[in-house]
Scaffold this active site. Structure first.
Site: not given
Ligand code: ADP
Length: 396
Positions: A8, A94, A182, A210, A242, A331, A333, A380
C-alpha cells in the site's frame, strides 16, 4: 512455501505485508512493516507476525529518496535475507482509482498501467504513488506477477443515482461522477460480517470506516449501494485533516474573494482542515479525546454529528437499517466516538450496551436494539492478498 506480498504505497509511507499460503490455500500473515516519513527522513520497521522486529532501517538525510529508491533498497535487503522456505510468487497493490472501467482486481501489464496513469488527474495525491511502486517492482522483477486492487471497485456497480453529480451530462460522461473509496476495507467487512452473522450480512448494513481518512458505505446483501466519498476522497465525512463535504460556494469564495490559488485550496482542504483545523490541536483522535481544551471537544462534536447525519442519509438510500459496523483506527478503538455517534442515532433504533462498548466486545448493540451494532477490525492487506491469490490461481 509460496508467499504473497501486499503493498500500500501512499504519499509519505509504504505499508507492506507478507502472507504465506498453506497446502489448503489459506493465507497466513507472516510479517508486516512500513516505510514512513518518505520525503523527510525515511525509516523502515518490519515485524514478524509474533511481534518480533525483523528489520529496522533509517535513511538520515534521505529526504530526496523516492518511493522507487526505497523499494529498491527493501528489495535488495529481501534478496540478501531470503525468508526461510518462503518464495514470493506475486505482489498485490492497493490502487486508489480504477475509473469507470475496472470493477475487479487486474493483473498488471503495460496497457493497464497506461490506463491507470491516465486516471492520475482524478486522484493526484494517491494514484501516482501507487503506480510508482508498481513500476519500481516491474523494473526489479519483470517476471513477478503484480495485481492492481482498486479502492473504487467495490462501489463500481452501485445504482446510477448514487453515481451521478447534479452537473450537465457532459461532465458525467467525461468521468466527473461519484466513485467512492475505501472499497477494499468495505469488501473485507462484508465478508467478515458474512462469516459472523450471515443473515445480518444479507440485509441492510452501514459500515463506518473511521480512520485518518473516513467514510461510510451502505451495503445491501454485501454490495455497495451508496457511500459518502464521491469524485475524490475529500467528500463526505469530516476526517483527520480533510474537511469532507463542503458548500462548493466556499471554494469559489476562497478563490475569488480571498485570492487563494487552487494549490492553496487543495492544501487547506486535504491537509489543514478536519479534526486538525477545527481543534487547532491535532488530527489524531487519541490526542483530542485526551484533551481538556474546548476546541478539541468541539472538533469531536462536529465529527460525531457529521457521522450520525450521514448514517441517517445512507439509511434513506438503503430504505432502513439492520446493522451498523464500526471499523478502522477510530471506529475500532474509540468507545467514546462510537458512543456519541450512536447516541445521536437512538431514534433510528441504534442503541448500544455501554459496558460492551467500553470493553473489547465485537457486538455492542443492546440485545433488543432494532439495529445490530458491531465492531469489526478491518484488514485491507489481507483483502489485497486474497484478490492477488485469486488472480494467481486464474493464471496458473
Ligand atoms: P489510516 O487512515 O491512516 O489508516 P487509521 O485507521 O490507523 O488511519 O486511524 C487513525 C486514527 O485512529 C487516528 O485518529 C488515531 O488517533 C485513531 N485511534 C487509534 N487508536 C485510538 C484509540 N485508542 N482511541 C481513539 N482513537 C484512536
Amino acid at each position: 512455501m509460496k508467499a504473497i506480498v501486499s503493498l500500500n504505497s501512499g504519499s509519505s509511507s509504504i505499508k507492506f505485508s507478507l502472507f504465506t499460503l498453506d497446502a489448503e490455500g489459506t493465507l497466513h500473515l507472516s510479517a508486516g512493516g512500513k516505510i514512513e516519513r518518505i520525503g523527510i527522513a525515511p525509516s523502515l520497521r518490519a515485524r514478524s507476525s509474533d511481534g518480533k522486529t525483523i528489520l529496522e532501517r533509517d535513511w538520515p538525510g534521505g529526504a530526496a529518496l523516492s518511493h522507487a529508491d526505497l523499494l529498491r533498497d527493501l528489495f535488495a535487503w529481501a534478496t540478501d535475507h531470503p525468508l526461510e522456505g518462503q518464495e514470493v510468487v506475486a505482489i498485490g497493490h492497493r490502487v486508489v482509482h480504477g475509473g469507470t472501467e475496472y470493477a475487479a482486481p487486474r493483473r498488471v501489464d503495460a496497457p493497464l498501467l497506461d490506463k491507470l496513469e491516465a486516471l492520475c488527474p482524478l486522484a493526484p495525491l494517491h494514484q501516482p504513488h501507487n503506480l510508482a511502486a508498481i513500476r519500481a517492482i516491474a523494473a526489479l522483477a519483470p517476471d513477478l506477477l503484480q495485481v492492481a486492487c482498486f479502492d473504487t471497485a467495490f462501489h463500481h456497480d452501485k445504482p446510477a443515482v448514487a453515481s451521478r453529480l447534479a452537473l450537465p451530462r457532459a461532465f458525467h460522461d467525461q468521468g466527473i461522477r461519484r466513485y467512492g473509496f475505501h472499497g477494499l476495507s468495505y469488501e473485507y467487512i462484508a465478508r467478515r460480517l458474512g462469516e459472523i452473522d450471515p443473515a445480518l450480512a444479507a440485509g441492510r448494513v452501514i459500515a463506518a470506516h473511521l480512520g485518518n481518512g473516513a467514510s461510510l458505505c451502505a451495503m445491501r446483501a454485501g454490495k455497495s449501494v451508496d457511500t459518502t466519498m464521491g469524485f475524490t476522497a475529500l467528500d463526505g465525512l469530516m476526517m483527520g485533516t480533510r474537511c469532507g463535504s463542503i458548500d462548493p460556494g466556499v471554494v469559489l469564495h476562497l478563490q475569488t474573494q480571498l485570492g487563494m490559488s487552487a494549490t492553496e485550496v487543495e492544501t487547506l482542504f486535504y491537509r489543514e482542515s478536519g479534526l486538525l483545523g477545527v481543534s487547532g490541536i491535532s488530527s489524531d483522535m487519541r490526542t483530542l479525546t485526551a484533551s481538556a481544551a474546548p476546541q478539541a471537544a468541539e472538533a469531536i462534536d462536529l465529527f460525531t454529528w457529521r457521522a450520525a447525519r450521514e448514517v441517517a442519509a445512507l439509511t434513506a438510500s438503503l430504505g432502513g437499517l439492520d446493522a451498523l459496523v464500526f471499523t478502522a483506527g477510530i471506529g475500532e478503538n474509540s468507545a467514546e466516538v462510537r458512543s456519541r455517534i450512536c447516541a445521536r442515532l437512538d431514534w433510528l433504533g441504534v442503541t448500544i450496551d455501554e459496558i460492551a462498548n467500553a470493553g473489547d466486545a465485537l457486538r455492542i448493540g443492546m440485545p433488543d436494539s432494532p439495529v445490530a451494532v458491531h465492531v469489526i477490525p478491518t484488514d485491507e492487506e489481507r483483502m489485497i492478498a486474497l484478490h492477488t491469490l485469486h488472480v494467481l490461481e486464474g493464471t496458473l
